[in-house]
Write an enzyme that holds these catalytic residues in place. Structure first.
Site, PDB file in Angstrom:
ATOM      1  N   THR A  33       0.845  -1.188   0.000  1.00 14.20           N
ATOM      2  CA  THR A  33       0.000   0.000   0.000  1.00 14.20           C
ATOM      3  C   THR A  33       0.885   1.245   0.000  1.00 14.20           C
ATOM      4  O   THR A  33       1.948   1.250   0.617  1.00 14.20           O
ATOM      5  CB  THR A  33      -0.899   0.010   1.246  1.00 14.20           C
ATOM      6  OG1 THR A  33      -1.779  -1.121   1.179  1.00 14.20           O
ATOM      7  CG2 THR A  33      -1.721   1.282   1.339  1.00 14.20           C
ATOM      8  N   GLY A  34       0.417   2.290  -0.678  1.00 14.74           N
ATOM      9  CA  GLY A  34       1.170   3.535  -0.727  1.00 14.74           C
ATOM     10  C   GLY A  34       1.454   3.949  -2.154  1.00 14.74           C
ATOM     11  O   GLY A  34       1.144   3.229  -3.110  1.00 14.74           O
ATOM     12  N   GLY A  90       6.244  -0.775  -0.376  1.00 15.55           N
ATOM     13  CA  GLY A  90       7.079   0.395  -0.188  1.00 15.55           C
ATOM     14  C   GLY A  90       7.523   0.511   1.253  1.00 15.55           C
ATOM     15  O   GLY A  90       7.270  -0.367   2.091  1.00 15.55           O
ATOM     16  N   ASP A  92       8.539   3.825   4.358  1.00 12.59           N
ATOM     17  CA  ASP A  92       8.701   5.242   4.671  1.00 12.59           C
ATOM     18  C   ASP A  92      10.156   5.561   4.989  1.00 12.59           C
ATOM     19  O   ASP A  92      10.621   6.684   4.756  1.00 12.59           O
ATOM     20  CB  ASP A  92       7.800   5.627   5.842  1.00 12.59           C
ATOM     21  CG  ASP A  92       6.331   5.411   5.505  1.00 12.59           C
ATOM     22  OD1 ASP A  92       5.863   6.009   4.516  1.00 12.59           O
ATOM     23  OD2 ASP A  92       5.662   4.632   6.204  1.00 12.59           O
ATOM     24  N   LYS A 102       7.249   1.533   8.391  1.00 10.23           N
ATOM     25  CA  LYS A 102       6.137   1.517   7.468  1.00 10.23           C
ATOM     26  C   LYS A 102       4.872   1.932   8.199  1.00 10.23           C
ATOM     27  O   LYS A 102       4.823   1.921   9.421  1.00 10.23           O
ATOM     28  CB  LYS A 102       5.947   0.123   6.856  1.00 10.23           C
ATOM     29  CG  LYS A 102       7.051  -0.279   5.887  1.00 10.23           C
ATOM     30  CD  LYS A 102       6.852  -1.655   5.291  1.00 10.23           C
ATOM     31  CE  LYS A 102       5.489  -1.881   4.710  1.00 10.23           C
ATOM     32  NZ  LYS A 102       5.098  -0.881   3.710  1.00 10.23           N
ATOM     33  N   GLU A 111       0.004  -5.002   6.236  1.00 15.14           N
ATOM     34  CA  GLU A 111       1.300  -5.083   5.552  1.00 15.14           C
ATOM     35  C   GLU A 111       2.252  -6.024   6.279  1.00 15.14           C
ATOM     36  O   GLU A 111       2.948  -6.830   5.647  1.00 15.14           O
ATOM     37  CB  GLU A 111       1.920  -3.684   5.444  1.00 15.14           C
ATOM     38  CG  GLU A 111       1.220  -2.789   4.439  1.00 15.14           C
ATOM     39  CD  GLU A 111       1.725  -1.363   4.470  1.00 15.14           C
ATOM     40  OE1 GLU A 111       1.550  -0.659   3.457  1.00 15.14           O
ATOM     41  OE2 GLU A 111       2.298  -0.930   5.496  1.00 15.14           O
ATOM     42  N   LYS A 129      14.396   7.662   0.731  1.00 15.45           N
ATOM     43  CA  LYS A 129      13.889   6.897   1.874  1.00 15.45           C
ATOM     44  C   LYS A 129      15.007   6.240   2.689  1.00 15.45           C
ATOM     45  O   LYS A 129      14.760   5.731   3.778  1.00 15.45           O
ATOM     46  CB  LYS A 129      12.919   5.810   1.398  1.00 15.45           C
ATOM     47  CG  LYS A 129      11.674   6.336   0.692  1.00 15.45           C
ATOM     48  CD  LYS A 129      10.817   7.193   1.597  1.00 15.45           C
ATOM     49  CE  LYS A 129       9.429   7.453   1.028  1.00 15.45           C
ATOM     50  NZ  LYS A 129       9.417   8.035  -0.298  1.00 15.45           N
TER      51      LYS A 129
END
Length: 260
Positions: A33-34, A90, A92, A102, A111, A129
Site C-alpha cells: 500500500t502507498g 514500499g 517510509d 512503514k 502489511e 527513503k
C-alpha cells in the site's frame, strides 16, 4: 506521459518497474500500500494485459485491492492464499540493515501480516527513503479505540527509558476525526527523531495493552529496490550481500501514464 512526472515519481516508477520483474506466472504475491506500491500494481497490471502474466495478488489494503482489480490482477485473500511466494511493498524509511518504518499510509497491520507470510519481501523506494538511523519519519503504532488515551500515556512513559531522541506521540487524524484503519483501529504517530535500538523498541511497544502492532519491520525485508530520478535502479540483497545497478528508460507513450 512520463515526461510530466517529477523526479521523485520517476524514481518510484523505475523501482516499481524493476521489482515487477521478480513476479512470475503462478505466484501468489503480496501487494503493498502507498504511492510507490501503486506504481507496482500498475506495472503488474500492464504485464497481465500485455504479456499474459498470471498470478494471484493479496492486497494489504482496500485501496490496493480496488486498484489491482481495476488493472486486471486476480485478487484473493491471505486466507485463500495461505502462504505467499513474494511480497512487494514500499517503505517510509529503511536503513543499511534493511530495517524499515512503514505505516505512513495507515496499513501497517495488514502489511506486516502479509510480509511475514511470504517467502521473500522486496521493498521498493526512492533514494530519499534511505536513512542512517530510523526515526525521522514518525513511527506509526496501531491501537484499539477503547482506552487509546491510556495506551498513549503508557507509550509516552515507556519512551523515557528507550534510546530515542524525541518522545512526542499524537493521534493521527482524518480531518476533524480520528483516522480509522481497515481494521477499525486508531494510529498513534510517535515523533522520535532517532531510534537507537529499533528491535528493542518494537518488542516493548507490542507488550503495551491496547497496542495491536507497530510500524517497525525488523528482519523481514530481503531486498530493497532503490529508484533514482535519472532512471537508475539499485537492487540490494541482504541475504546474498550483493548490490546490482541497472538503467531503465522511460517510454513516453507508456499506458501506465494515461490516467495521470
Amino acid at each position: 506521459m512520463s515526461g510530466e512526472l517529477s523526479p521523485i515519481d520517476k524514481a518510484k516508477f523505475v523501482a516499481a518497474k524493476r521489482a515487477a520483474e521478480f513476479v512470475e506466472s503462478g505466484m501468489r504475491v503480496g501487494l503493498g500500500t502507498g504511492s510507490t506500491a501503486a506504481w507496482l500494481v500498475r506495472c503488474l497490471g500492464e504485464l497481465v494485459r500485455e504479456e499474459g502474466l498470471r498470478f494471484k495478488g493479496v492486497p494489504t489494503s482496500t485501496r490496493t485491492a480496488e486498484l489491482a482489480r481495476d488493472v486486471g490482477i486476480e485478487v484473493i485473500s491471505l486466507d485463500e492464499a495461505k502462504w505467499l511466494d513474494l511480497t512487494i511493498d514500499g517503505a517510509d524509511e529503511f536503513d543499511e540493515e534493511l530495517s524499515l518504518i512503514k505505516g505512513g499510509g495507515g496499513a501497517l497491520l495488514q502489511e506486516k501480516i502479509v510480509a511475514t507470510a511470504s517467502d521473500q519481501m522486496v521493498v521498493i523506494a526512492d533514494a530519499a527513503k534511505e536513512v542512517g538511523h530510523l526515526g525521522a519519519f514518525p513511527l506509526p503504532v496501531e491501537v484499539i479505540p477503547f482506552g487509546w488515551q491510556t495506551s498513549l500515556a503508557l507509550i509516552e512513559e515507556m519512551l523515557i527509558s528507550m534510546d530515542v531522541m524525541g518522545r512526542k506521540a499524537t493521534l493521527r487524524m482524518n480531518g476533524d476525526r480520528p483516522y480509522i484503519t481497515d481494521e477499525a483501529n486508531h494510529i498513534l504517530d510517535l515523533h522520535l527523531t532517532r531510534i537507537g535500538n529499533p528491535r528493542q523498541l518494537s518488542m516493548v511497544l507490542n507488550q503495551i495493552p491496547g497496542v495491536v502492532e507497530n510500524g517497525l519491520f525488523i528482519d523481514i525485508c530481503d531486498k530493497v529496490v532503490i529508484g533514482h530520478g535519472d532512471g537508475r535502479v539499485e537492487v540490494r540483497d541482504i541475504n546474498e550481500g550483493t548490490v546490482t545497478e541497472t538503467q531503465l528508460d522511460f517510454v513516453e507513450d507508456d499506458n501506465l501514464f494515461r490516467d495521470i
